[in-house]
Design a protein around this motif. Sequence first.
Motif, PDB file in Angstrom:
ATOM      1  N   ARG A 401       0.820  -1.211   0.000  1.00  0.00           N
ATOM      2  CA  ARG A 401       0.000   0.000   0.000  1.00  0.00           C
ATOM      3  C   ARG A 401       0.859   1.269   0.000  1.00  0.00           C
ATOM      4  N   ASP A 402       1.991   1.210   0.690  1.00  0.00           N
ATOM      5  CA  ASP A 402       2.883   2.369   0.713  1.00  0.00           C
ATOM      6  C   ASP A 402       3.490   2.628  -0.664  1.00  0.00           C
ATOM      7  N   LEU A 403       3.769   1.563  -1.408  1.00  0.00           N
ATOM      8  CA  LEU A 403       4.312   1.725  -2.761  1.00  0.00           C
ATOM      9  C   LEU A 403       3.277   2.394  -3.666  1.00  0.00           C
ATOM     10  N   LEU A 404       2.009   2.024  -3.497  1.00  0.00           N
ATOM     11  CA  LEU A 404       0.949   2.656  -4.276  1.00  0.00           C
ATOM     12  C   LEU A 404       0.875   4.146  -3.952  1.00  0.00           C
ATOM     13  N   ALA A 405       1.062   4.470  -2.658  1.00  0.00           N
ATOM     14  CA  ALA A 405       1.070   5.878  -2.254  1.00  0.00           C
ATOM     15  C   ALA A 405       2.250   6.619  -2.863  1.00  0.00           C
ATOM     16  N   LEU A 406       3.406   5.951  -2.941  1.00  0.00           N
ATOM     17  CA  LEU A 406       4.589   6.563  -3.563  1.00  0.00           C
ATOM     18  C   LEU A 406       4.337   6.850  -5.031  1.00  0.00           C
ATOM     19  N   ARG A 407       3.694   5.898  -5.719  1.00  0.00           N
ATOM     20  CA  ARG A 407       3.407   6.082  -7.146  1.00  0.00           C
ATOM     21  C   ARG A 407       2.521   7.311  -7.377  1.00  0.00           C
ATOM     22  N   ARG A 408       1.641   7.588  -6.443  1.00  0.00           N
ATOM     23  CA  ARG A 408       0.777   8.751  -6.583  1.00  0.00           C
ATOM     24  C   ARG A 408       1.573  10.040  -6.431  1.00  0.00           C
ATOM     25  N   ARG A 409       2.600  10.008  -5.625  1.00  0.00           N
ATOM     26  CA  ARG A 409       3.312  11.247  -5.296  1.00  0.00           C
ATOM     27  C   ARG A 409       4.539  11.485  -6.174  1.00  0.00           C
ATOM     28  N   VAL A 410       5.002  10.464  -6.882  1.00  0.00           N
ATOM     29  CA  VAL A 410       6.149  10.602  -7.802  1.00  0.00           C
ATOM     30  C   VAL A 410       5.732  10.034  -9.156  1.00  0.00           C
ATOM     31  N   GLN A 411       5.658  10.893 -10.171  1.00  0.00           N
ATOM     32  CA  GLN A 411       5.171  10.485 -11.485  1.00  0.00           C
ATOM     33  C   GLN A 411       6.192  10.822 -12.586  1.00  0.00           C
ATOM     34  N   PRO A 412       6.219  10.024 -13.676  1.00  0.00           N
ATOM     35  CA  PRO A 412       7.160  10.288 -14.765  1.00  0.00           C
ATOM     36  C   PRO A 412       6.500  10.938 -15.987  1.00  0.00           C
ATOM     37  N   ILE A 413       7.322  11.667 -16.752  1.00  0.00           N
ATOM     38  CA  ILE A 413       6.979  12.070 -18.124  1.00  0.00           C
ATOM     39  C   ILE A 413       8.136  11.590 -18.978  1.00  0.00           C
ATOM     40  N   PHE A 414       7.853  10.673 -19.906  1.00  0.00           N
ATOM     41  CA  PHE A 414       8.929  10.054 -20.677  1.00  0.00           C
ATOM     42  C   PHE A 414       9.218  10.812 -21.971  1.00  0.00           C
ATOM     43  N   GLN A 415      10.268  10.340 -22.654  1.00  0.00           N
ATOM     44  CA  GLN A 415      10.828  11.067 -23.788  1.00  0.00           C
ATOM     45  C   GLN A 415       9.941  11.111 -25.025  1.00  0.00           C
ATOM     46  N   ASN A 416       9.416   9.960 -25.415  1.00  0.00           N
ATOM     47  CA  ASN A 416       8.794   9.868 -26.733  1.00  0.00           C
ATOM     48  C   ASN A 416       7.280   9.992 -26.646  1.00  0.00           C
ATOM     49  N   PRO A 417       6.711  11.123 -27.072  1.00  0.00           N
ATOM     50  CA  PRO A 417       5.253  11.275 -27.000  1.00  0.00           C
ATOM     51  C   PRO A 417       4.513  10.370 -27.972  1.00  0.00           C
ATOM     52  N   GLY A 419       5.418   7.073 -28.391  1.00  0.00           N
ATOM     53  CA  GLY A 419       5.473   5.704 -27.913  1.00  0.00           C
ATOM     54  C   GLY A 419       4.952   5.490 -26.508  1.00  0.00           C
ATOM     55  N   THR A 420       4.648   6.578 -25.781  1.00  0.00           N
ATOM     56  CA  THR A 420       4.251   6.424 -24.376  1.00  0.00           C
ATOM     57  C   THR A 420       2.739   6.498 -24.160  1.00  0.00           C
ATOM     58  N   LEU A 421       1.977   6.761 -25.221  1.00  0.00           N
ATOM     59  CA  LEU A 421       0.521   6.761 -25.107  1.00  0.00           C
ATOM     60  C   LEU A 421      -0.030   5.534 -25.833  1.00  0.00           C
ATOM     61  N   ARG A 466     -10.744  11.861 -28.987  1.00  0.00           N
ATOM     62  CA  ARG A 466      -9.805  11.527 -30.048  1.00  0.00           C
ATOM     63  C   ARG A 466      -8.774  10.507 -29.545  1.00  0.00           C
ATOM     64  N   TYR A 467      -7.923  10.054 -30.480  1.00  0.00           N
ATOM     65  CA  TYR A 467      -6.893   9.060 -30.178  1.00  0.00           C
ATOM     66  C   TYR A 467      -5.517   9.663 -30.462  1.00  0.00           C
ATOM     67  N   PRO A 468      -4.463   9.097 -29.869  1.00  0.00           N
ATOM     68  CA  PRO A 468      -3.123   9.680 -30.018  1.00  0.00           C
ATOM     69  C   PRO A 468      -2.686   9.913 -31.465  1.00  0.00           C
ATOM     70  N   ASN A 469      -3.067   9.002 -32.379  1.00  0.00           N
ATOM     71  CA  ASN A 469      -2.613   9.165 -33.767  1.00  0.00           C
ATOM     72  C   ASN A 469      -3.256  10.365 -34.449  1.00  0.00           C
ATOM     73  N   GLU A 470      -4.236  10.984 -33.819  1.00  0.00           N
ATOM     74  CA  GLU A 470      -4.895  12.159 -34.389  1.00  0.00           C
ATOM     75  C   GLU A 470      -4.297  13.464 -33.862  1.00  0.00           C
ATOM     76  N   LEU A 471      -3.264  13.365 -33.038  1.00  0.00           N
ATOM     77  CA  LEU A 471      -2.678  14.550 -32.417  1.00  0.00           C
ATOM     78  C   LEU A 471      -1.250  14.764 -32.896  1.00  0.00           C
ATOM     79  N   SER A 472      -0.796  16.011 -32.810  1.00  0.00           N
ATOM     80  CA  SER A 472       0.597  16.334 -33.132  1.00  0.00           C
ATOM     81  C   SER A 472       1.496  15.908 -31.974  1.00  0.00           C
TER      82      SER A 472
END
Length: 628
Positions: A401-417, A419-421, A466-472
């Motif tokens: 449960r503590d790990l789930l709480a950590l995931r809520r408080r620390v989030q990533p934004i990855f490099q490739n828009p 491939g990440t959606l 919409r879906y990711p392939n419809e966005l820039s």
Amino acid sequence: MTTTAPASGAHAAGSAAPGDEPLLEISDLDITFTTSTGHVNAVRGANLTVYPGQTVAIVGESGSGKSTTAMSIARLLPPNGKVTGGTIRFGGKDITKVRNREILALRGSEIGLVPQDPMSNLNPLWKVGFQIREALAANGVAQGAQAKRRTVALLEEAGLPDAERRAGQYPHEYSGGMRQRALIAMGLAARPRLLIADEPTSALDVTVQQQILDHLDTLTGELGTAVLLITHDLGLAAERAQHLVVMYKGQVVESGPALELLQKPQHPYTRRLIAAAPSLASRRLVSVKERAEVVEQARTTAHAEAPATTGSIPRSASDTIVSVEGLTKVFPIRGSVPWKSTPFTAVDDVSFDLRRGTTTAIVGESGSGKSTVAQMVLKLLEPTSGRVLFEGRDITEIKGRDLLALRRRVQPIFQNPYGTLDPTFSIYRTIEEPLRLHGIGNAKSREAKVRDLLEKVSLPASMLQRYPNELSGGQRQRIAIARALALDPEVVVCDEAVSALDVLVQAQVLQLLNDLQAQLGLSYIFITHDLAVVRQIADHTLVMERGRVVEQGDTETVFHSPQQEYTKRLLGAIPGGSIPLAGSETIEVEVDTELGVDAEAEEIAERDGARSPLGEEPTDPFTGAGHV
């Protein structure tokens, strides 16, 4: 829209003499694509002149028509693309009307090409040497034993050490810089008179980029080859080319000698490019004062708002939210004998602190270990030794449960828009998914939250369907940011979050990250190889080389008084850094830094309206069932 056509004497700044005849002359070029929805005019009335031995750069964002214009020269347009107007004169002859076999004769021997992505433009099934020999044979340069000798010579010429051994290796055994050198060797194999270099270094670190471009300059200078350089980075273009051509929405909006165009830009779009280019902007933005205001507001917000947690990770009284102590990661590398491995130290004794409401940047070349540090902070990798403390607690000990709480408080934004959606998820489902997984709210409250997040990243509610392939690319990265913010995190780890974007979109996303930091009290760990970007967003900077931190300090100190040679080399590799900009400290330009709703999003909003994603419930593409 005012179009400034290239002046006939614009080549004077290059290596061509005033009496030279143009090698390439494009006049009033129109290129049209046939699509399922009709005809698209990708290039309209473009004019461009290249003289022998001259380097001309075409700059502009994705979709501006720069690569389409360049590819039309060698007749390499997609099947649905066609030159519908104007002329392309090469060596005095209009090649738009010649037969395909004549174009085939020009390719390689007269017109060389260095394509954009070194990772995908070499056949992974063939050895690099074989691919170069194939190019030599196709252009009638050499065959058999002579081609083998010539291949080794070309790789040596391209700056590859131990060229004979390298010729017998596959592309996956090459680094990104080595692959690009191999492509340059291939493009210059037949000694063409014109080399088209399409974003030749966009996938490379700044130091490798500098080496590649220096080498390309040397080679083309020795051979007398003219270069048509395609890039979205105005700083890089101005440093490497004598003449610049700026394209916007398929038209040439401004053209002229590089330095003159930078110092006295006439068109608003050119001024926007200059303002957005990190390599130019980082030296003249009043970023110190602006960053101080952002940090003050962010820290006030961070201290005022208590985090909403579901586990037992209490908020500490310390100003430090993340503390990394002696972090080390060793990977076993398997050798030629399957049951034996060699230890490889990817991260070696790294330590730093992240203060609330601030940004700590980790910079370095590929392979320096910066992304491995990010993955350990995110608890996606376990450290070999050392520890990561979040709110004073070692995250290696956190489970359940503590790990789930950590995931809520620390989030990533990855490099490739791209491939990440998940391409099968609508935008609504993409942003709403973390809320549902963490059991937050009901369908109605989640919809309200998703709409609020979309507003925060300045996109219209109509995009939810919409879906990711419809966005820039820029819109996708904003969606990735919205998803990262869905759980109201306190720390966001941005791993090369803007490196895949055009400079204008990159500037917008950086401004967005700044604004969100101030509004929400966020703390960022920003991973990048680009020091020009770092100066605009970071308060504290770590420089990594081969797994170790070689220098760290506040960003302004690192920029103004670097202590290590490696840091100086990274700073010296920023493209455009040596270009004097007249009045650079006071230049005022109209930049779309407010983000707002961009033109594409505005059009979507007008066409679709702001319908509720729950009114027309998104369905699972596989089962057809609604997901809410």
